[in-house]
Motif scaffolding. Structure first.
Motif, PDB file in Angstrom:
ATOM      1  N   LEU A 128       0.829  -1.194   0.000  1.00 46.52           N
ATOM      2  CA  LEU A 128       0.000   0.000   0.000  1.00 46.52           C
ATOM      3  C   LEU A 128       0.875   1.260   0.000  1.00 46.52           C
ATOM      4  O   LEU A 128       0.603   2.216  -0.734  1.00 46.52           O
ATOM      5  CB  LEU A 128      -0.924   0.005   1.227  1.00 46.52           C
ATOM      6  N   PHE A 129       1.909   1.235   0.828  1.00 46.09           N
ATOM      7  CA  PHE A 129       2.822   2.385   0.892  1.00 46.09           C
ATOM      8  C   PHE A 129       3.514   2.592  -0.454  1.00 46.09           C
ATOM      9  O   PHE A 129       3.682   3.728  -0.909  1.00 46.09           O
ATOM     10  CB  PHE A 129       3.867   2.151   1.990  1.00 46.09           C
ATOM     11  N   TYR A 130       3.903   1.502  -1.094  1.00 44.51           N
ATOM     12  CA  TYR A 130       4.601   1.592  -2.382  1.00 44.51           C
ATOM     13  C   TYR A 130       3.730   2.242  -3.441  1.00 44.51           C
ATOM     14  O   TYR A 130       4.189   3.083  -4.216  1.00 44.51           O
ATOM     15  CB  TYR A 130       5.022   0.189  -2.818  1.00 44.51           C
ATOM     16  N   ARG A 131       2.445   1.866  -3.479  1.00 41.34           N
ATOM     17  CA  ARG A 131       1.521   2.476  -4.436  1.00 41.34           C
ATOM     18  C   ARG A 131       1.412   3.983  -4.205  1.00 41.34           C
ATOM     19  O   ARG A 131       1.417   4.770  -5.154  1.00 41.34           O
ATOM     20  CB  ARG A 131       0.127   1.846  -4.315  1.00 41.34           C
ATOM     21  N   GLN A 132       1.284   4.359  -2.941  1.00 38.03           N
ATOM     22  CA  GLN A 132       1.159   5.791  -2.630  1.00 38.03           C
ATOM     23  C   GLN A 132       2.444   6.535  -3.006  1.00 38.03           C
ATOM     24  O   GLN A 132       2.406   7.653  -3.524  1.00 38.03           O
ATOM     25  CB  GLN A 132       0.872   5.982  -1.145  1.00 38.03           C
ATOM     26  N   GLN A 133       3.576   5.909  -2.747  1.00 38.19           N
ATOM     27  CA  GLN A 133       4.861   6.543  -3.044  1.00 38.19           C
ATOM     28  C   GLN A 133       5.064   6.728  -4.540  1.00 38.19           C
ATOM     29  O   GLN A 133       5.637   7.730  -4.978  1.00 38.19           O
ATOM     30  CB  GLN A 133       5.990   5.692  -2.467  1.00 38.19           C
ATOM     31  N   LEU A 134       4.591   5.779  -5.341  1.00 42.73           N
ATOM     32  CA  LEU A 134       4.675   5.918  -6.793  1.00 42.73           C
ATOM     33  C   LEU A 134       3.962   7.191  -7.243  1.00 42.73           C
ATOM     34  O   LEU A 134       4.453   7.931  -8.099  1.00 42.73           O
ATOM     35  CB  LEU A 134       4.059   4.701  -7.491  1.00 42.73           C
ATOM     36  N   GLN A 135       2.800   7.449  -6.662  1.00 43.83           N
ATOM     37  CA  GLN A 135       2.066   8.658  -7.038  1.00 43.83           C
ATOM     38  C   GLN A 135       2.816   9.912  -6.599  1.00 43.83           C
ATOM     39  O   GLN A 135       2.864  10.899  -7.336  1.00 43.83           O
ATOM     40  CB  GLN A 135       0.673   8.637  -6.407  1.00 43.83           C
ATOM     41  N   TRP A 136       3.370   9.885  -5.409  1.00 41.25           N
ATOM     42  CA  TRP A 136       4.076  11.062  -4.907  1.00 41.25           C
ATOM     43  C   TRP A 136       5.274  11.391  -5.788  1.00 41.25           C
ATOM     44  O   TRP A 136       5.527  12.553  -6.103  1.00 41.25           O
ATOM     45  CB  TRP A 136       4.528  10.813  -3.473  1.00 41.25           C
ATOM     46  N   MET A 137       5.995  10.359  -6.204  1.00 37.34           N
ATOM     47  CA  MET A 137       7.147  10.579  -7.075  1.00 37.34           C
ATOM     48  C   MET A 137       6.711  11.077  -8.453  1.00 37.34           C
ATOM     49  O   MET A 137       7.358  11.930  -9.050  1.00 37.34           O
ATOM     50  CB  MET A 137       7.944   9.283  -7.214  1.00 37.34           C
ATOM     51  N   GLY A 138       5.603  10.541  -8.956  1.00 39.95           N
ATOM     52  CA  GLY A 138       5.131  10.971 -10.256  1.00 39.95           C
ATOM     53  C   GLY A 138       4.519  12.354 -10.251  1.00 39.95           C
ATOM     54  O   GLY A 138       4.412  12.994 -11.285  1.00 39.95           O
ATOM     55  N   GLY A 139       4.117  12.818  -9.074  1.00 36.18           N
ATOM     56  CA  GLY A 139       3.406  14.086  -8.981  1.00 36.18           C
ATOM     57  C   GLY A 139       4.142  15.257  -9.596  1.00 36.18           C
ATOM     58  O   GLY A 139       3.597  15.993 -10.396  1.00 36.18           O
ATOM     59  N   MET A 140       5.371  15.452  -9.225  1.00 32.87           N
ATOM     60  CA  MET A 140       6.132  16.547  -9.794  1.00 32.87           C
ATOM     61  C   MET A 140       6.976  16.098 -10.972  1.00 32.87           C
ATOM     62  O   MET A 140       7.604  16.907 -11.646  1.00 32.87           O
ATOM     63  CB  MET A 140       7.042  17.165  -8.735  1.00 32.87           C
ATOM     64  N   GLY A 141       7.002  14.799 -11.188  1.00 33.31           N
ATOM     65  CA  GLY A 141       7.737  14.282 -12.349  1.00 33.31           C
ATOM     66  C   GLY A 141       9.130  13.817 -11.967  1.00 33.31           C
ATOM     67  O   GLY A 141       9.920  14.571 -11.411  1.00 33.31           O
ATOM     68  N   ILE A 142       9.390  12.556 -12.267  1.00 32.55           N
ATOM     69  CA  ILE A 142      10.712  12.005 -12.013  1.00 32.55           C
ATOM     70  C   ILE A 142      11.786  12.802 -12.761  1.00 32.55           C
ATOM     71  O   ILE A 142      12.904  12.982 -12.283  1.00 32.55           O
ATOM     72  CB  ILE A 142      10.766  10.531 -12.455  1.00 32.55           C
ATOM     73  N   ILE A 143      11.440  13.313 -13.918  1.00 31.58           N
ATOM     74  CA  ILE A 143      12.425  14.034 -14.710  1.00 31.58           C
ATOM     75  C   ILE A 143      12.825  15.338 -14.049  1.00 31.58           C
ATOM     76  O   ILE A 143      13.999  15.722 -14.048  1.00 31.58           O
ATOM     77  CB  ILE A 143      11.894  14.303 -16.137  1.00 31.58           C
ATOM     78  N   VAL A 144      11.838  16.037 -13.439  1.00 29.95           N
ATOM     79  CA  VAL A 144      12.161  17.287 -12.754  1.00 29.95           C
ATOM     80  C   VAL A 144      13.104  17.013 -11.589  1.00 29.95           C
ATOM     81  O   VAL A 144      14.020  17.779 -11.309  1.00 29.95           O
ATOM     82  CB  VAL A 144      10.878  18.005 -12.284  1.00 29.95           C
ATOM     83  N   LEU A 145      12.871  15.899 -10.888  1.00 23.17           N
ATOM     84  CA  LEU A 145      13.799  15.525  -9.824  1.00 23.17           C
ATOM     85  C   LEU A 145      15.180  15.256 -10.399  1.00 23.17           C
ATOM     86  O   LEU A 145      16.203  15.671  -9.835  1.00 23.17           O
ATOM     87  CB  LEU A 145      13.287  14.268  -9.110  1.00 23.17           C
ATOM     88  N   ALA A 146      15.207  14.593 -11.539  1.00 19.40           N
ATOM     89  CA  ALA A 146      16.488  14.207 -12.113  1.00 19.40           C
ATOM     90  C   ALA A 146      17.305  15.402 -12.582  1.00 19.40           C
ATOM     91  O   ALA A 146      18.532  15.380 -12.514  1.00 19.40           O
ATOM     92  CB  ALA A 146      16.269  13.235 -13.275  1.00 19.40           C
ATOM     93  N   VAL A 147      16.642  16.445 -13.054  1.00 25.24           N
ATOM     94  CA  VAL A 147      17.424  17.574 -13.571  1.00 25.24           C
ATOM     95  C   VAL A 147      18.119  18.335 -12.464  1.00 25.24           C
ATOM     96  O   VAL A 147      18.992  19.164 -12.720  1.00 25.24           O
ATOM     97  CB  VAL A 147      16.553  18.544 -14.411  1.00 25.24           C
ATOM     98  N   ALA A 148      17.747  18.077 -11.220  1.00 25.68           N
ATOM     99  CA  ALA A 148      18.491  18.673 -10.117  1.00 25.68           C
ATOM    100  C   ALA A 148      19.776  17.905  -9.839  1.00 25.68           C
ATOM    101  O   ALA A 148      20.687  18.407  -9.196  1.00 25.68           O
ATOM    102  CB  ALA A 148      17.628  18.703  -8.855  1.00 25.68           C
TER     103      ALA A 148
END
Length: 482
Positions: A128-148
Motif C-alpha cells: 500500500l505504501f509503495y503504491r502511494q509513493q509511486l504517485q508522490w514521485m510521479g506528482g512533480m515528475g521524475i524528470i524534474v527531480l532528475a534535472v536537479a
C-alpha cells in the motif's frame, strides 16, 4: 540523436529510481507483512539493469539537445512503469497478470489513480505504501527531480525540463539555473506533503494513513489505502483538509514559489488563472450541491459535505471519493467527468487541459463573436493585463484539437473491445485527464475490463501526463530527420 547519451541518462535514472523501493522494505519489516523480498528483488533487478545500461557508455560526453530530451522523457516513463511493476508482480495476491501490474504501476506514476486492485484493506502495508509513493514521485515528475541531479553529473537538464513541465508556457523559469528551479519546486512539494501529513494525523488518521494519503493528495493522484477511499474515515475534518490541499496542489507551483519567497499570499489572488480556477471550483460546487439538494439524494448538510468534496476531487483530477458519484441522479456524474477536462492550473500536479488553456479557448471564442459583429474591429486578447500573442493562441488550439482527436481514437478503440459507451467514454476521460474513477464498469476499479483496453488506457495516461505533444512529436517524420 545522441543514442549513447540517451542510454547513459536512462541507466542513471533507473539506478536512482531503484532506491525508491527501499522504503517499502523498511515498512515491510516494521509491519512484519512478509513481502520484503518482492521489494528487495525489485530493487536489485532495477539497479543492475540500470547499471548494465550505463556502464558501456559511462564515459560518453555530449550536449543534450531538445530532441534527446523528448526521447528520454517518453522512454523513461515507459521504462519506469516497467520497473515500478516488478514489486507489484512479485508481491503475492496483488495482481494476477503482468498487464494488471503494469497498469497499476503506470497509473500510480502518472498520478491517474485508476486501480485494478480490490481488497485494499487486507493488502500488506508495504505494498500500500509503495503504491502511494509511486504517485508522490510521479506528482512533480521524475524528470524534474532528475534535472536537479544531472547537472552535477555533467549532463545538462534544460531540455528535459522543457519536455516534462506542464502548461503552454514552458520557457518560464523561477530561478536562473534549471537545477535551482527543480530543487525549489521539490522543496515546496515536500513542505506541502509534510504539512498535509501533520494535518491528517491531527484530524484522526493513523500516521501510516496520514503519510500515505498526503502522498496522493499533494500529487493529486487519488490512490488510497482503503477501498472506500477518504470515505473510509467518515470524518468531515479529514475531508476538509483534503479539499484544502487538493486546491493548493492544483495551483501553479510557481505561485507557491513566489509566495514563499515574498512571504505573501497576495500573488494567489492576483493571478488570473488561479482566480478563474477558484471561481470554477465555487461554481461547480454550488451546482453539485444544488443538484443533490434538489433531487433529495441526501439531506442538506450531507449534500454540502459530499457535493463540495466530490466537486473538488474530480475537478482537480485527484479522484478521491467519499460517495459513489457515479450513482448520482440526472446529469451529475457526466457534469463532474466533463469538469475533469478543465483540471487544475498549468505547472501543477493536476491533469486535464489546464485552466489557462480553457481560459484562452473561451476568450478566443468570445473574440470571434465580436469579430463577426465588428469585422474591422481590433480585439486584443489578454490574460489579466498581459496581452497574449497569436502564436500562443494557435498553440492552444492545436493542443485542444489533438487532445480531442486522441480522445476520440482511444474511445473508438475501447468500444471495439466490446465495452459499453458510458464505461468507455468515462474511462478514456479519466485516463487522459489523469483522473482515475469513471462510470459504469470502471466506477470502482478497472480490473474487469479487457487487457487490450487496459493497454489503450495506459497510452491515454501517458498522453495526458506528457500533455499529448511530447509523445506525439516522436511520431513525426521531421523529428527524426538530421
Amino acid at each position: 540523436m545522441h543514442l549513447r547519451l540517451i542510454t547513459k541518462v536512462l541507466g542513471l535514472l533507473l539506478m536512482v529510481f531503484s532506491l525508491s523501493m527501499l522504503p517499502s522494505v523498511l515498512v515491510s519489516f516494521i509491519y512484519n507483512d512478509g513481502i520484503h523480498d518482492a521489494f528487495i528483488l525489485g530493487f536489485l533487478i532495477t539497479l543492475f539493469t540500470g547499471f548494465a545500461i550505463w556502464i558501456p557508455v559511462r564515459h560518453h560526453q555530449a550536449d543534450l539537445r531538445t530532441r534527446d530530451g523528448f526521447v528520454i522523457t517518453v522512454l523513461f516513463w515507459v521504462v519506469l512503469g516497467l520497473a515500478g511493476s516488478i514489486p507489484i508482480t512479485l508481491a503475492p495476491a496483488a495482481t494476477e497478470t503482468f498487464t494488471d501490474s503494469f497498469f497499476e504501476s503506470f497509473s500510480g506514476l502518472t498520478t491517474t489513480g485508476a486501480t485494478v486492485i480490490t481488497g485494499l484493506d487486507e493488502l500488506p502495508k508495504s505494498l500500500l505504501f509503495y503504491r502511494q509513493q509511486l504517485q508522490w514521485m510521479g506528482g512533480m515528475g521524475i524528470i524534474v527531480l532528475a534535472v536537479a541531479v544531472l547537472p552535477m553529473l555533467g549532463i545538462g537538464g534544460m531540455q528535459l525540463y522543457r519536455a516534462e513541465t506542464p502548461g503552454p508556457m514552458k520557457d518560464a523559469k523561477l530561478t536562473p539555473r534549471i537545477a535551482e528551479t527543480a530543487k525549489a519546486l521539490w522543496y515546496i512539494y515536500f513542505s506541502l506533503t509534510l504539512v498535509c501529513t501533520l494535518a491528517y494525523w491531527a484530524a484522526g488518521m493513523t500516521l501510516f494513513d496520514a503519510i500515505s494519503h498526503s502522498f496522493s493528495t499533494v500529487a493529486i493522484g487519488g490512490f488510497s489505502t482503503h477501498d472506500a477511499s477518504i470515505g473510509y474515515f467518515d470524518s468531515p475534518a479529514i475531508e476538509l483538509i483534503a479539499v484544502v490541499f487538493m486546491i493548493l496542489s492544483a495551483a501553479n507551483f510557481g505561485l507557491h514559489f513566489v509566495a514563499w519567497r515574498s512571504r505573501s499570499v497576495k500573488h494567489y489572488l492576483l493571478d488570473p488563472e488561479y482566480r478563474t480556477f477558484l471561481m470554477i471550483v465555487a461554481g461547480l460546487s454550488v451546482m453539485t450541491i444544488g443538484l443533490l439538494v434538489f433531487t433529495r439524494t441526501y439531506d442538506p448538510v450531507t449534500s454540502v459535505r459530499y457535493g463540495l468534496f466530490e466537486a473538488v476531487s474530480i475537478l482537480t483530477t485527484t479522484g478521491f471519493g467519499t460517495a459513489d458519484f457515479a450513482l448520482w441522479p440526472l446529469f451529475g456524474p457526466f457534469m463532474l467527468i466533463l469538469a475533469s477536462f478543465v483540471g487544475g492550473c498549468a505547472a501543477s500536479t493536476a491533469g486535464g487541459i489546464k485552466v489557462i488553456r480553457s481560459m484562452l479557448l473561451m476568450k478566443q471564442g468570445l473574440r470571434e463573436i465580436k469579430r463577426l459583429i465588428h469585422p474591422n474591429g481590433v480585439f486584443p486578447l489578454k490574460v489579466g493585463k498581459r496581452p497574449v500573442g497569436d502564436r500562443v493562441i494557435e498553440a492552444v488550439w492545436g493542443f485542444f484539437s489533438m487532445y480531442i482527436l486522441v480522445y476520440a481514437l482511444i474511445l473508438f478503440g475501447l468500444l471495439a473491445t466490446g465495452m459499453d459507451f458510458p464505461t468507455s467514454w468515462s474511462a478514456v476521460a479519466a485516463s487522459l485527464n489523469n483522473l482515475g474513477p469513471g462510470l459504469g464498469s470502471v466506477a470502482a476499479h478497472y480490473g474487469a475490463i479487457p487487457d487490450t483496453a487496459k493497454w489503450l488506457l495506459c497510452i491515454a495516461m501517458l498522453l495526458g501526463r506528457l500533455e499529448v505533444f511530447t509523445l506525439l512529436v516522436l511520431f513525426s517524420p521531421q523529428f527524426w530527420r538530421s
